[in-house]
Design a protein around this motif. Structure first.
Motif, PDB file in Angstrom:
ATOM      1  N   SER A 278     -55.438  61.836 -11.813  1.00 32.14           N
ATOM      2  CA  SER A 278     -54.991  60.697 -10.751  1.00 32.14           C
ATOM      3  C   SER A 278     -54.675  61.664  -9.831  1.00 32.14           C
ATOM      4  CB  SER A 278     -53.851  59.999 -11.821  1.00 32.14           C
ATOM      5  OG  SER A 278     -52.152  60.782 -11.972  1.00 32.14           O
ATOM      6  N   LEU A 287     -49.483  54.840 -12.810  1.00 33.47           N
ATOM      7  CA  LEU A 287     -51.199  54.727 -12.095  1.00 33.47           C
ATOM      8  C   LEU A 287     -51.231  52.729 -12.260  1.00 33.47           C
ATOM      9  CD1 LEU A 287     -52.422  57.445 -14.245  1.00 33.47           C
ATOM     10  CD2 LEU A 287     -51.433  57.286 -12.106  1.00 33.47           C
ATOM     11  N   LYS A 291     -52.596  50.931  -9.117  1.00 34.73           N
ATOM     12  CA  LYS A 291     -54.489  51.295  -9.061  1.00 34.73           C
ATOM     13  C   LYS A 291     -54.861  50.721  -8.345  1.00 34.73           C
ATOM     14  CE  LYS A 291     -55.795  47.455 -12.316  1.00 34.73           C
ATOM     15  NZ  LYS A 291     -54.380  46.710 -12.318  1.00 34.73           N
ATOM     16  N   HIS A 296     -58.183  57.559  -7.940  1.00 32.75           N
ATOM     17  CA  HIS A 296     -57.972  58.465  -8.290  1.00 32.75           C
ATOM     18  C   HIS A 296     -56.594  57.833 -10.056  1.00 32.75           C
ATOM     19  CE1 HIS A 296     -58.561  61.973  -6.041  1.00 32.75           C
ATOM     20  NE2 HIS A 296     -58.939  60.905  -5.809  1.00 32.75           N
ATOM     21  N   ALA A 297     -56.172  57.377  -9.114  1.00 33.84           N
ATOM     22  CA  ALA A 297     -54.749  56.510 -10.327  1.00 33.84           C
ATOM     23  C   ALA A 297     -55.921  55.589 -11.621  1.00 33.84           C
ATOM     24  CB  ALA A 297     -53.866  55.175  -9.393  1.00 33.84           C
ATOM     25  N   ALA A 300     -57.910  57.478 -13.480  1.00 35.92           N
ATOM     26  CA  ALA A 300     -57.387  57.797 -14.701  1.00 35.92           C
ATOM     27  C   ALA A 300     -56.917  57.661 -15.535  1.00 35.92           C
ATOM     28  CB  ALA A 300     -55.774  58.422 -14.323  1.00 35.92           C
TER      29      ALA A 300
END
Ligand code: ADP
Length: 395
Positions: A278, A287, A291, A296-297, A300
């Protein structure tokens, strides 16, 4: 062996940057009298808190603590002032190597043996040895017990312990040890208590999903396989640990990027997992909060759930099917959407969640008629330590 009238047992669980302590009155109710938690030891944002059995905060501090020694000293100084009589102290010891498959009284001989095992886990064992020494400084006469996180897996079938490496490395002890054993052992007792002996003896997968994450395949109450391996860095992707990697990745980093050993260790233990993918945080709650804003969150989260699902499939294969799936630890106990994502497409195994039960973290979250019973259970490694310690005092 000593017989003690007092039944107060202190359980100490030292993580790589955290310390969890609980003081139990080991009566029939196994009451918690005190609990302490120190987070981010040696880092900024260090937080030390002691609560009583009712959850009232007795002591709180946000001061940086240099290391585990400083943290445990602070706690023991505080405890000694209260003059609580102690019967014994139990410690979680991450790795017992080849020789320790049961909790044992700590003796000078064992301490020496544990120093010899430090290379197996340089991130945890030195802290645990420090905790043992600190207790001895404050309570020189007190019985101390080591409870090994590897013990529950020590008698997995050889085939689950083998790495496909030359024999001599197996003989030297390079094999899958597996960890989180105290959590698994506690939960197997709990399954028996809440669902009966038949369920506890059946085919069970426990998903311990916290900062550290692993799964175990259990049958007849015994570990058949587990995701973590030679060290707790292996298996599932975790908060900051990479989990399983192709060994070639490490070789590449050493050969092509000239990464020194401490940097590789830091990378796979502290900069990977949810944090690495993330680039934001190792904490899944952070995260989830980001999101929609940060792809990227979301990636992950997706990778974490994908890997968890893949391992459920693999471990169900080991067991030849599945009767019970347990979710536990911070993520497993509290995050319904993560459980839902993990269980997506696992209906072919007979796993069917009830969305409403799942959403409210109910005890059983599978719908009626689901072939596999899916449960949410609270783990309690400290209580398992206290139980083992008490039973050694009784002998
Ligand atoms: P560990 O004991 O391995 O340090 P935990 O079992 O406390 O870890 O789990 C921490 C993880 O659980 C974090 O990713 C955190 O976001 C997640 N989590 C979600 N909800 C909670 C909660 N209510 N309490 C603690 N952790 C939570």
């Amino acid at each position: 062996m000593q017989r003690v009238k007092d039944n107060h047992i202190l359980a100490i669980n030292s993580g790589s940057s955290s310390l969890k302590i609980a003081l139990f009155r080991m009566d029939k109710k196994e009451t918690v009298d005190l609990s302490a938690r120190v987070e981010r030891i040696g880092l900024s944002g260090c937080h030390f808190r002691i609560k009583d059995g009712k959850g009232r905060v007795l002591f709180e501090e946000h001061q940086r603590l240099r290391d585990h020694d400083a943290a445990i000293n602070k706690f023991l100084k505080w405890l000694q002032k209260r003059k609580t009589p102690l019967a014994a102290v139990g410690h979680r010891v991450v790795n017992g190597g080849l020789n320790y498959d049961l909790p044992e009284l700590i003796t000078p001989r064992m301490e020496k043996a544990l120093i010899g095992l430090e290379p197996l886990d340089p991130d945890h064992l030195p802290q645990e040895l420090k905790a043992i020494k600190a207790v001895r400084r404050f309570y020189p006469e007190l019985t101390q017990v080591a409870c090994f996180d590897t013990a529950f897996h020590r008698h997995m079938p050889d085939i689950a312990q083998w790495y496909p490496l030359p024999r001599e490395l197996w003989r030297e002890g390079i094999r899958r040890y597996g960890f989180h054993g105290l959590s698994y052992e506690y939960l197997i007792h709990e399954i028996k208590r809440v669902a009966g002996a038949k369920a506890a003896r059946g085919r069970v997968i426990i998903a311990h999903l916290g900062n550290g994450a692993s799964m175990a395949a259990i049958r007849g109450g015994k570990s058949m396989d587990t995701t973590m391996g030679f060290t707790p860095t292996g298996g599932l992707m975790m908060g900051t640990r990479s989990g399983d990697l192709d060994p070639g990745v490490i070789l590449y980093l050493l050969r092509e990027k000239f990464m020194p050993l401490p940097a590789v260790s830091d990378l796979v233990n502290h900069r990977s997992g949810l944090l690495g993918v993330s680039g934001i945080s190792s904490d899944l709650r952070d995260l989830v909060a980001q999101k929609t804003k940060n792809p990227h969150a979301l990636e992950a989260i997706e990778l974490f759930c994908y890997q968890a699902r893949k391992f459920v499939g693999a471990l169900a294969g080991v067991l030849g099917g599945l009767d019970t799936l347990i979710f536990t630890a911070g993520i497993g106990e509290n995050m319904p959407r993560i459980r839902r994502r993990i269980c997506q497409r696992l209906d072919f195994l007979g796993i069917h969640l009830d969305p409403a039960l799942n959403e409210r973290n109910a005890e059983v979250i599978s719908r009626s008629g689901s072939q596999v019973t899916v449960r949410v259970m609270k783990t309690n490694e400290e209580l398992m330590i206290a139980r083992h310690t008490r039973s050694l005092l009784r002998h």
